[in-house]
Design a protein around this motif. Sequence first.
Motif, short mmCIF file in Angstrom:
data_model
loop_
_atom_site.label_atom_id
_atom_site.label_comp_id
_atom_site.label_asym_id
_atom_site.label_seq_id
_atom_site.Cartn_x
_atom_site.Cartn_y
_atom_site.Cartn_z
N GLY A 86 15.49 51.71 50.97
CA GLY A 86 15.43 50.63 51.95
C GLY A 86 15.35 49.25 51.34
O GLY A 86 15.47 48.25 52.06
N ILE A 87 15.15 49.18 50.02
CA ILE A 87 15.13 47.87 49.34
C ILE A 87 16.22 47.79 48.27
O ILE A 87 16.13 46.99 47.33
CB ILE A 87 13.75 47.54 48.73
N GLY A 88 17.24 48.63 48.39
CA GLY A 88 18.34 48.56 47.42
C GLY A 88 18.00 49.12 46.06
O GLY A 88 18.61 48.75 45.06
N TYR A 89 17.05 50.05 46.04
CA TYR A 89 16.60 50.64 44.78
C TYR A 89 16.73 52.16 44.90
O TYR A 89 17.50 52.65 45.72
CB TYR A 89 15.16 50.16 44.49
N PHE A 90 15.99 52.91 44.11
CA PHE A 90 16.05 54.37 44.14
C PHE A 90 14.67 54.92 43.76
O PHE A 90 13.86 54.20 43.16
CB PHE A 90 17.11 54.89 43.15
N PRO A 91 14.36 56.16 44.09
CA PRO A 91 13.05 56.73 43.72
C PRO A 91 12.94 56.84 42.19
O PRO A 91 13.70 57.57 41.56
CB PRO A 91 13.07 58.11 44.37
N ASP A 92 11.99 56.10 41.62
CA ASP A 92 11.83 56.14 40.17
C ASP A 92 10.47 56.75 39.83
O ASP A 92 10.04 57.66 40.50
CB ASP A 92 12.03 54.74 39.57
N VAL A 93 9.82 56.26 38.79
CA VAL A 93 8.53 56.78 38.29
C VAL A 93 8.54 58.31 38.17
O VAL A 93 7.53 58.98 38.40
CB VAL A 93 7.32 56.29 39.12
N GLY A 94 9.69 58.86 37.80
CA GLY A 94 9.81 60.31 37.73
C GLY A 94 9.96 60.96 39.09
O GLY A 94 9.90 62.18 39.21
N GLY A 95 10.22 60.13 40.10
CA GLY A 95 10.40 60.67 41.45
C GLY A 95 11.59 61.60 41.53
O GLY A 95 11.56 62.60 42.26
N THR A 96 12.65 61.31 40.76
CA THR A 96 13.81 62.19 40.82
C THR A 96 13.46 63.58 40.31
O THR A 96 13.94 64.59 40.84
CB THR A 96 15.00 61.60 40.04
N TRP A 97 12.62 63.67 39.29
CA TRP A 97 12.17 64.96 38.75
C TRP A 97 11.38 65.73 39.80
O TRP A 97 11.65 66.91 40.06
CB TRP A 97 11.33 64.73 37.50
N ALA A 98 10.40 65.08 40.42
CA ALA A 98 9.53 65.75 41.39
C ALA A 98 10.28 66.11 42.67
O ALA A 98 10.15 67.22 43.20
CB ALA A 98 8.33 64.87 41.71
N LEU A 99 11.08 65.18 43.18
CA LEU A 99 11.79 65.41 44.44
C LEU A 99 12.85 66.49 44.29
O LEU A 99 13.08 67.29 45.20
CB LEU A 99 12.41 64.11 44.94
N ALA A 100 13.52 66.51 43.15
CA ALA A 100 14.59 67.49 42.93
C ALA A 100 14.05 68.92 42.89
O ALA A 100 14.80 69.87 43.10
CB ALA A 100 15.35 67.17 41.66
N ARG A 101 12.76 69.07 42.62
CA ARG A 101 12.16 70.39 42.51
C ARG A 101 11.47 70.85 43.79
O ARG A 101 10.92 71.95 43.83
CB ARG A 101 11.18 70.41 41.32
#
Length: 351
Positions: free
Chosen positions: A147-162
């Motif tokens: 919603g702010i033109g960014y993406f889930p970071d701080v390792g969010g992609t690792w946690a969310l993908a699992r």
Amino acid sequence: MLDRSPKDGGTNDTVLIGVDGALGRIHLNRPEALNSLNLDMVREIARGIDALESNPDVHAIALSGEGRALCAGGDIKMIWQTGRSAPDEALAFWAEEYRLNVRINHLKKPWLALMDGICMGGGVGLSVHGSHRVVTERTRFAMPETGIGYFPDVGGTWALARAPNHFGFWIGLTGASIGAADTLAAGLADAMVPSEAIAAMLSDIASGSTVDNAIVTHQIEPGVSNLKENAALIDSVFALPDIAAILAALRADGSEFAITTLAHLEGKSPTSLVLTLHLLQEAKGSASLEACLDREYAADAVILRGHDFYEGVRAAVIDKDRNPAWQPARVEEVDQQALFAAIKPFPSLFS
């Protein structure tokens, strides 16, 4: 006890470190900003972890937040201000934050994250990579970055993908805020404890109870999960290969949940949606949290050179008109090949 005395001549420490019996405490104390992280706080948390992990009297470390949030995110206003003119400064913040996320992941002592209240963005990074994650009836969990033109970071992609059933894809792409039951269903927390029981749980640990036993003593059932009730739809739709296909499948389904999900997605940055899906798909095949953070860091550099992050933060945080003008304005107009090719790996942050 938490040390509330100011350091370095300051009047209000934003991170309080203390020891209570067998329990080390790290307490975020910036309630006026919902405990959002700045670089000084990241460094102070890291120093606190070093001190508490090396203290033989400390058997576990608890992370908590003052007021109505554990932590609402990172210092996006600083990044917005410096990203174009001094991108190295913005990247330096992310580098230290990401190293802290990995530090938490590899702690030798239990890390008890009290996700009581708002837990978003950078707060998620301080929580989900730890050994024990507790939610309460006040928990509002989100990765709202699209919603702010960014993406889930701080390792969010690792946690969310699992997360099971592509729940993490739904969470990361929609940016929607969820409660305790859905956070547990996605595997992003381990137990629900009433907020009024947190003090007693911490007292048990301070008195020598293991973290596991203290949680079991005080935990309650979380109730119904909306994500679980819609698991079949989420799993089928968010397994699709691109955003256009996901949007088309939601429109074709037409259920109330599909329509609500569609409404979440249609307000987000098209570029962020495309990038986030790509990063989540890549994370599914990644071998480690570190690999995902390195990829996120490379994507950060792309974001800093683009348009939508600055426009998204302007609309949400600076001018607060909630009316971002995304460029491009439609998912179909995003040049996916060029976007993905622009993600050039840096030397690893963790080598």
